[in-house]
Write an enzyme that holds these catalytic residues in place. Structure first.
Site: not given
Ligand code: NAD
Length: 393
Positions: A8, A162
């Site tokens: 990876g 984002e």
């Molecule tokens: P996340 O888990 O942080 O957010 C997912 C969201 O989807 C949550 O708010 C959750 O409540 C919602 N959700 C889940 N099931 C649902 C449903 N059935 N119906 C409606 N909403 C629902 O996931 P992510 O945003 O993909 O992030 C994943 C990881 O990657 C995190 O640790 C994040 O910090 C990281 N990330 C960081 C950045 C950055 O630093 N800018 C950007 C993208 C992701």
């Protein structure tokens, strides 16, 4: 001489490789592409901010020494007894393995979700999302079916917000190029929890709402996705959202190979590591990035973020070099610099070292973080050559 294999080349794997390469320690990287892509910027590629090539670096540009080898293959398993990683094209024997295969989308068992939605899991899927939206909008010009102009994002975490930030910048331009009224477009982000972006300070969240809704997005909280059928998102209140574009941004879990290969994993599939980032099941295997279940000194698990993954990559390279030289390894301790969430190209929101920031300051810091990362990966060479692409200078 010990055989080192890295599987990876995401943030953790490529950083480990860059450090071992600089140290002249021989190793082989096995990755399914010949490039490393910037996972944290995939929303930009999906939202049309820049072409795919802006969001990747050829791995050969990172590995400069002839002691480093790159093999293109997709890993399918780890045989710990035989000390072999298996790929679709071959098997790779190791004395020490750095496992950094990252994450996949978490669908939480929601019926039809995986089959009937797209997700931003890699550069190809990000580009597919952009192309899909463009095709839907073109189809609208033929049959005027409003479903083509409806985009539903599931989940308002960092990925969902984002991506929405990119879409509200890009879709008006797309509409103008196709003669579509932007008022006819419906872009909604559907979040189950009562709030968006729980990792961002509460007092900054209204700014996110205001910025995105002013530009035409709908952010719906307290609304859970229960099922997805072709072209339809089914919500908990019984409402059905018919959308030509459905993107799942609702969460991630570690690559399932770890659980399948018998490692001790947590509920999100991450494998337990000790303070040196060695698997607690096998000290010949280091695990780094979103696959690692690592805890800070208070027993709190580190989040699956790029900044933690990069630091883990550097740490496993250091510890492996120390182990081979008979020197003491160091405990992993992440330095958490903050979280930045872009809201399109201009502005953002988040915190830097715990200080809340928003607006152009956050947007600029996010842009600056791109150069900083390239600098850490390949010094002035990469920051100069690739930096101007990724920042569209
Ligand atoms: P996340 O888990 O942080 O957010 C997912 C969201 O989807 C949550 O708010 C959750 O409540 C919602 N959700 C889940 N099931 C649902 C449903 N059935 N119906 C409606 N909403 C629902 O996931 P992510 O945003 O993909 O992030 C994943 C990881 O990657 C995190 O640790 C994040 O910090 C990281 N990330 C960081 C950045 C950055 O630093 N800018 C950007 C993208 C992701």
């Amino acid at each position: 001489m010990s055989k080192i294999v890295i599987v990876g080349a995401g943030y953790a794997g490529v950083m480990a490789a860059a450090h071992l390469d600089r140290a002249g320690i021989p190793f082989t990287v096995v990755n399914n592409h010949d490039y490393h892509y910037f996972t944290t910027l995939l929303h930009e590629a999906a939202g049309g901010r820049g072409p795919a090539e802006n969001y990747q670096v050829p791995i050969k540009e990172v590995l400069r020494k002839d002691t480093s080898e790159l093999v293109i293959d997709e890993i399918t398993g780890v045989d710990r007894e035989k000390k072999v990683v298996k790929g679709k094209a071959g098997e790779y024997a190791y004395d020490y393995l750095i496992y950094s295969l990252g994450w996949i989308s978490e669908y939480f068992g929601i019926k039809g979700l995986k089959e009937n939605s797209m997700s931003i899991t890699n550069l190809d899927s990000a580009v597919q999302i952009r192309q899909h939206i463009e095709n839907e909008f073109k189809a609208y010009t033929q049959d005027h079916d409003p479903r083509h102009l409806r985009i539903a994002l599931g989940g308002a975490g960092l990925t969902g917000i984002e991506l929405m930030g990119e879409l509200v910048d890009y879709i008006p331009t797309l509409c103008a190029s196709l003669g579509i009224s932007y008022n006819d477009v419906d872009m909604q982000c559907i979040e189950a929890m009562p709030t968006i972006l729980p990792m961002v300070a509460e007092h900054l969240r209204p700014y996110v709402f205001e910025t995105l809704t002013k530009k035409g997005a709908r952010l719906r909280t307290g609304t859970k996705i229960m099922e997805v059928t072709p072209g339809v998102v089914h919500l908990d209140g019984g409402e059905k959202v018919e959308a030509g574009t459905i993107v799942w941004t609702g969460g991630v879990r570690a690559n399932p190979l770890l659980a399948d290969s018998g490692f001790t994993v947590d509920r999100r599939g991450k494998a337990k590591v000790n303070s040196f980032l060695q698997s607690t099941d096998d000290d010949h295997i280091f695990i780094a990035g979103d696959s690692a279940w690592a805890e800070d000194e208070n027993g709190k698990p580190y989040p699956p973020t790029a900044q933690v993954a990069e630091q883990m990559g550097a740490c496993v390279a250091h510890n492996l070099a120390a182990l081979l030289a008979g020197k003491p390894m160091k405990n992993f301790k992440a330095s958490l610099k903050g979280t930045l969430c872009s809201l399109g190209a201009e502005v953002g929101v988040g915190d830097a070292f715990g200080i809340p920031i928003k607006g152009a300051t956050a947007g600029l810091m996010k842009e600056g973080s791109k150069i900083k990362y390239l600098w850490e990966l390949g010094g002035v060479r990469l920051a100069g050559d690739r930096g101007k692409n990724v920042m569209q200078l």
